[in-house]
Design an enzyme around this catalytic site. Structure first.
Site, mmCIF file in Angstrom:
data_model
loop_
_atom_site.group_PDB
_atom_site.id
_atom_site.type_symbol
_atom_site.label_atom_id
_atom_site.label_comp_id
_atom_site.label_asym_id
_atom_site.label_seq_id
_atom_site.Cartn_x
_atom_site.Cartn_y
_atom_site.Cartn_z
ATOM 1 N N ASP A 60 0.846 -1.191 0.000
ATOM 2 C CA ASP A 60 0.000 0.000 0.000
ATOM 3 C C ASP A 60 0.888 1.250 0.000
ATOM 4 N N GLU A 116 -6.941 5.757 -6.664
ATOM 5 C CA GLU A 116 -8.380 5.537 -6.758
ATOM 6 C C GLU A 116 -8.782 6.332 -7.997
ATOM 7 N N THR A 160 -4.984 7.725 -0.888
ATOM 8 C CA THR A 160 -4.151 7.078 -1.916
ATOM 9 C C THR A 160 -3.552 8.101 -2.879
ATOM 10 N N THR A 211 -4.325 13.019 -15.061
ATOM 11 C CA THR A 211 -5.542 13.033 -15.871
ATOM 12 C C THR A 211 -5.866 14.423 -16.413
ATOM 13 N N ASP A 212 -6.621 14.457 -17.495
ATOM 14 C CA ASP A 212 -7.072 15.754 -18.038
ATOM 15 C C ASP A 212 -8.121 16.411 -17.133
ATOM 16 N N GLU A 213 -8.690 15.615 -16.201
ATOM 17 C CA GLU A 213 -9.775 16.164 -15.367
ATOM 18 C C GLU A 213 -9.291 17.269 -14.433
ATOM 19 N N TYR A 263 -12.309 13.287 -7.020
ATOM 20 C CA TYR A 263 -11.245 12.567 -7.739
ATOM 21 C C TYR A 263 -10.275 13.546 -8.395
ATOM 22 N N SER A 264 -10.821 14.492 -9.192
ATOM 23 C CA SER A 264 -9.905 15.378 -9.927
ATOM 24 C C SER A 264 -9.184 16.329 -8.975
ATOM 25 N N LYS A 285 -6.263 14.337 -7.713
ATOM 26 C CA LYS A 285 -5.204 14.199 -8.726
ATOM 27 C C LYS A 285 -4.494 15.544 -8.925
ATOM 28 N N ASP A 340 -28.353 12.194 -13.298
ATOM 29 C CA ASP A 340 -27.007 12.616 -13.680
ATOM 30 C C ASP A 340 -26.023 12.479 -12.507
ATOM 31 N N ARG A 341 -24.750 12.356 -12.837
ATOM 32 C CA ARG A 341 -23.669 12.382 -11.836
ATOM 33 C C ARG A 341 -23.630 13.782 -11.203
HETATM 34 P P1 NAD Z 1 -7.481 1.486 -11.970
HETATM 35 O O1 NAD Z 1 -8.470 1.903 -10.937
HETATM 36 O O2 NAD Z 1 -7.855 0.511 -13.015
HETATM 37 O O3 NAD Z 1 -6.170 0.927 -11.261
HETATM 38 C C1 NAD Z 1 -5.610 1.503 -10.126
HETATM 39 C C2 NAD Z 1 -4.646 0.502 -9.507
HETATM 40 O O4 NAD Z 1 -4.042 1.106 -8.351
HETATM 41 C C3 NAD Z 1 -5.318 -0.785 -9.022
HETATM 42 O O5 NAD Z 1 -4.572 -1.900 -9.461
HETATM 43 C C4 NAD Z 1 -5.299 -0.670 -7.516
HETATM 44 O O6 NAD Z 1 -5.228 -1.918 -6.843
HETATM 45 C C5 NAD Z 1 -4.038 0.168 -7.284
HETATM 46 N N1 NAD Z 1 -4.093 0.892 -6.009
HETATM 47 C C6 NAD Z 1 -5.122 1.646 -5.533
HETATM 48 N N2 NAD Z 1 -4.816 2.129 -4.321
HETATM 49 C C7 NAD Z 1 -3.559 1.695 -4.018
HETATM 50 C C8 NAD Z 1 -2.697 1.876 -2.915
HETATM 51 N N3 NAD Z 1 -3.073 2.607 -1.848
HETATM 52 N N4 NAD Z 1 -1.470 1.321 -2.948
HETATM 53 C C9 NAD Z 1 -1.073 0.576 -4.031
HETATM 54 N N5 NAD Z 1 -1.868 0.350 -5.088
HETATM 55 C C10 NAD Z 1 -3.093 0.909 -5.097
HETATM 56 O O7 NAD Z 1 -6.985 2.858 -12.614
HETATM 57 P P2 NAD Z 1 -6.592 3.207 -14.131
HETATM 58 O O8 NAD Z 1 -7.814 3.580 -14.848
HETATM 59 O O9 NAD Z 1 -5.715 2.124 -14.659
HETATM 60 O O10 NAD Z 1 -5.737 4.538 -13.897
HETATM 61 C C11 NAD Z 1 -4.347 4.463 -13.601
HETATM 62 C C12 NAD Z 1 -3.805 5.870 -13.423
HETATM 63 O O11 NAD Z 1 -4.026 6.611 -14.609
HETATM 64 C C13 NAD Z 1 -4.486 6.652 -12.302
HETATM 65 O O12 NAD Z 1 -3.501 7.412 -11.654
HETATM 66 C C14 NAD Z 1 -5.482 7.543 -13.029
HETATM 67 O O13 NAD Z 1 -5.700 8.740 -12.302
HETATM 68 C C15 NAD Z 1 -4.738 7.811 -14.324
HETATM 69 N N6 NAD Z 1 -5.587 8.077 -15.502
HETATM 70 C C16 NAD Z 1 -6.611 7.228 -15.848
HETATM 71 C C17 NAD Z 1 -7.355 7.460 -17.015
HETATM 72 C C18 NAD Z 1 -8.468 6.528 -17.441
HETATM 73 O O14 NAD Z 1 -9.148 6.813 -18.426
HETATM 74 N N7 NAD Z 1 -8.695 5.395 -16.790
HETATM 75 C C19 NAD Z 1 -7.053 8.568 -17.803
HETATM 76 C C20 NAD Z 1 -6.012 9.421 -17.408
HETATM 77 C C21 NAD Z 1 -5.283 9.152 -16.278
HETATM 78 O O1 DAU Z 2 -10.624 11.938 -18.420
HETATM 79 C C1 DAU Z 2 -9.833 10.985 -17.806
HETATM 80 C C2 DAU Z 2 -10.632 10.254 -16.749
HETATM 81 O O2 DAU Z 2 -11.536 9.390 -17.436
HETATM 82 C C3 DAU Z 2 -9.766 9.458 -15.780
HETATM 83 O O3 DAU Z 2 -8.941 10.328 -15.066
HETATM 84 C C4 DAU Z 2 -10.650 8.645 -14.806
HETATM 85 O O4 DAU Z 2 -9.837 7.838 -13.974
HETATM 86 C C5 DAU Z 2 -11.559 7.758 -15.646
HETATM 87 O O5 DAU Z 2 -12.425 7.026 -14.788
HETATM 88 C C6 DAU Z 2 -12.374 8.585 -16.630
HETATM 89 O O6 DAU Z 2 -13.343 9.429 -15.941
HETATM 90 P P1 DAU Z 2 -14.831 9.635 -16.495
HETATM 91 O O7 DAU Z 2 -15.684 10.034 -15.367
HETATM 92 O O8 DAU Z 2 -14.838 10.465 -17.712
HETATM 93 O O9 DAU Z 2 -15.120 8.108 -16.953
HETATM 94 P P2 DAU Z 2 -16.415 7.167 -16.783
HETATM 95 O O10 DAU Z 2 -16.169 5.952 -17.608
HETATM 96 O O11 DAU Z 2 -16.809 6.982 -15.364
HETATM 97 O O12 DAU Z 2 -17.569 8.022 -17.494
HETATM 98 C C7 DAU Z 2 -17.442 8.459 -18.842
HETATM 99 C C8 DAU Z 2 -18.674 9.287 -19.161
HETATM 100 O O13 DAU Z 2 -19.831 8.429 -19.200
HETATM 101 C C9 DAU Z 2 -18.994 10.347 -18.131
HETATM 102 O O14 DAU Z 2 -19.511 11.499 -18.791
HETATM 103 C C10 DAU Z 2 -20.071 9.719 -17.260
HETATM 104 C C11 DAU Z 2 -20.808 8.818 -18.226
HETATM 105 N N1 DAU Z 2 -21.383 7.562 -17.672
HETATM 106 C C12 DAU Z 2 -20.561 6.765 -16.945
HETATM 107 C C13 DAU Z 2 -21.032 5.576 -16.424
HETATM 108 C C14 DAU Z 2 -20.132 4.690 -15.600
HETATM 109 C C15 DAU Z 2 -22.694 7.207 -17.966
HETATM 110 O O15 DAU Z 2 -23.422 7.931 -18.662
HETATM 111 N N2 DAU Z 2 -23.140 6.017 -17.462
HETATM 112 C C16 DAU Z 2 -22.372 5.196 -16.700
HETATM 113 O O16 DAU Z 2 -22.880 4.120 -16.247
#
Ligand code: NAD
Ligand code: DAU
Length: 352
Positions: A62, A87, A103, A133-135, A158-159, A162, A288-289
């Site tokens: 961790d 996360e 985290t 992330t772009d967020e 979350y954002s 980050k 909506d979220r």
């Molecule tokens: P994910 O949630 O799929 O994976 C996160 C991983 O981190 C998991 O394997 C989890 O077990 C591990 N983790 C969580 N807490 C931990 C802790 N305290 N110690 C050690 N390990 C821990 O996430 P992802 O979608 O693969 O994203 C990875 C990275 O990329 C993140 O930093 C996220 O912010 C960034 N990111 C994601 C996206 C996207 O679209 N998914 C886009 C841009 C940036």
């Molecule tokens: O932009 C980068 C980010 O993209 C990363 O940093 C995050 O880790 C990643 O989770 C992602 O965030 P979003 O919130 O954009 O992704 P998500 O897949 O949760 O949602 C994408 C869009 O779809 C968002 O506008 C919310 C919508 N949505 C999502 C879910 C899960 C729905 O309409 N229905 C759904 O059930």
């Protein structure tokens, strides 16, 4: 003798597993240590194909545990860290922000402290690479794109977490001279994506003829990038990016959520031999979220012009590969949705 020892955090997650795979295969003379806590999002089945590679090692731990990290860093004396552990799901951050603070913020600062400790001012050939992330830039209206110089304006817990972690990484560079790079990427899609996020959730529900929950009116816009291209970009920036710099990564590929869901319905109907229009009938508009960001769009010009990176696939190709992967790996989906993937660590690592 390994030329470099790299720590990749969060390597059992979605993007992390693709980054581990790339570095293990492209750099056989690096030792890749994957540190992951294996939260609900961490799945070692994502790296089944790499678990016996001679230059790969998994450690369960961790990043919020500073004492554990100190032992690990003293043992391996890492040359570089690629930090992905986080996360990552916006909806979860709305119901439990503290987990994200721990985290994403505390965990990142712990890692920065460990690098500072073991490198002790000797920074040549050392690097802390922070995956963000772009967020962090907040939301856009109908026009414009995020540049590396766009002011931070995060909206969700979350954002905000980050953005905070990015600020700490910059501060350690500015204050202590720590060698760092940051990248901010748009929405990824591809194989091994946990089915709580839009694309894999829709694929899973279409497959099982379950309702497709579209938030609000489905008009929010995201910019989608194939995960393999994100891993390629991280590789390029890690090796060739300028020290202390930030790079935006994106697919120049904007989609309204509802259009993307409809596209997936069409693609899945055709792959599953269903009558056209069958899956669209499952679309279901839901509440909506909270604080839902309207639009994200990335200008990746700096990465393309300075480092020559380009996406390797079109969205049509990437989405087709993704859907095909889920259809041929339904066992992976079943394990994730039933929770059976959690037993994998026990089976694989109990006597190692
Ligand atoms: P994910 O949630 O799929 O994976 C996160 C991983 O981190 C998991 O394997 C989890 O077990 C591990 N983790 C969580 N807490 C931990 C802790 N305290 N110690 C050690 N390990 C821990 O996430 P992802 O979608 O693969 O994203 C990875 C990275 O990329 C993140 O930093 C996220 O912010 C960034 N990111 C994601 C996206 C996207 O679209 N998914 C886009 C841009 C940036
Ligand atoms: O932009 C980068 C980010 O993209 C990363 O940093 C995050 O880790 C990643 O989770 C992602 O965030 P979003 O919130 O954009 O992704 P998500 O897949 O949760 O949602 C994408 C869009 O779809 C968002 O506008 C919310 C919508 N949505 C999502 C879910 C899960 C729905 O309409 N229905 C759904 O059930």
């Amino acid at each position: 003798m390994n030329k470099k020892t790299l720590l990749i955090t969060g390597g059992a997650g979605f993007i992390g597993s693709h980054v581990v795979r790339r570095f293990v295969n492209e750099y056989p003379d690096y030792l890749i240590v994957n540190l992951d806590k294996l939260t609900y999002a961490g799945n070692l089945e994502n790296l089944k194909d790499e678990e016996n590679s001679p230059n790969y090692l998994f450690v369960k731990g961790d990043i919020t545990d500073a004492a554990f990290l100190e032992t690990l860093f003293n043992q391996y004396q890492f040359d570089g860290v690629i930090h992905l552990a986080a996360e990552s799901h916006v909806d979860r951050s709305i119901s439990n922000p503290m987990e994200f603070v721990m985290t994403n913020v505390v965990g990142t600062v712990n890692l920065l402290n460990m690098c500072k400790m073991i490198w002790n001012g000797q920074y040549e050939n050392k690097l802390f690479y922070h995956v963000s992330t772009d967020e962090v830039y907040g939301e856009l209206g109908d026009d414009g794109k995020f540049l590396e110089t766009t002011p931070y304006d995060p909206n969700s817990p979350y954002s905000a977490s980050k953005a905070s972690s990015d600020h700490f990484v910059r501060a350690y560079h500015h204050t202590y001279g720590l060698p760092v790079k940051i990248s901010n990427c748009s929405n990824n899609y591809g194989s091994h994506h946990f089915p709580e996020k839009l694309i894999p959730l829709m694929i899973h529900n279409i497959l099982n003829m379950k309702p497709l929950p579209v938030y609000g009116k489905g008009e929010n816009v995201r910019d989608w990038l194939f995960v393999v291209d994100h891993a390629r970009a991280i590789d390029v920036i890690f090796h060739q990016g300028k020290m202390g710099d930030t790079y935006n990564i994106g697919g120049n590929n904007e989609w309204k959520n509802i259009d993307l869901v409809k596209l997936l319905c069409q693609l899945m109907d055709s792959k599953l031999g269903r009558e056209e229009g069958t899956s669209e009938k499952l679309i279901h508009y839901v509440t909506d979220r909270a604080g839902h960001d309207f639009r994200y769009a990335i200008d990746a010009g700096k990465l393309m012009n300075e480092l020559g990176w380009q996406p390797s696939v079109t969205f049509e190709q990437g989405l087709e590969k993704t859907v095909e992967w889920y259809l041929s790996n339904q066992e992976w989906l079943t394990h994730v949705t039933s929770g059976a993937y959690k037993n994998y660590y026990q089976q694989m690592y109990s006597n190692r």
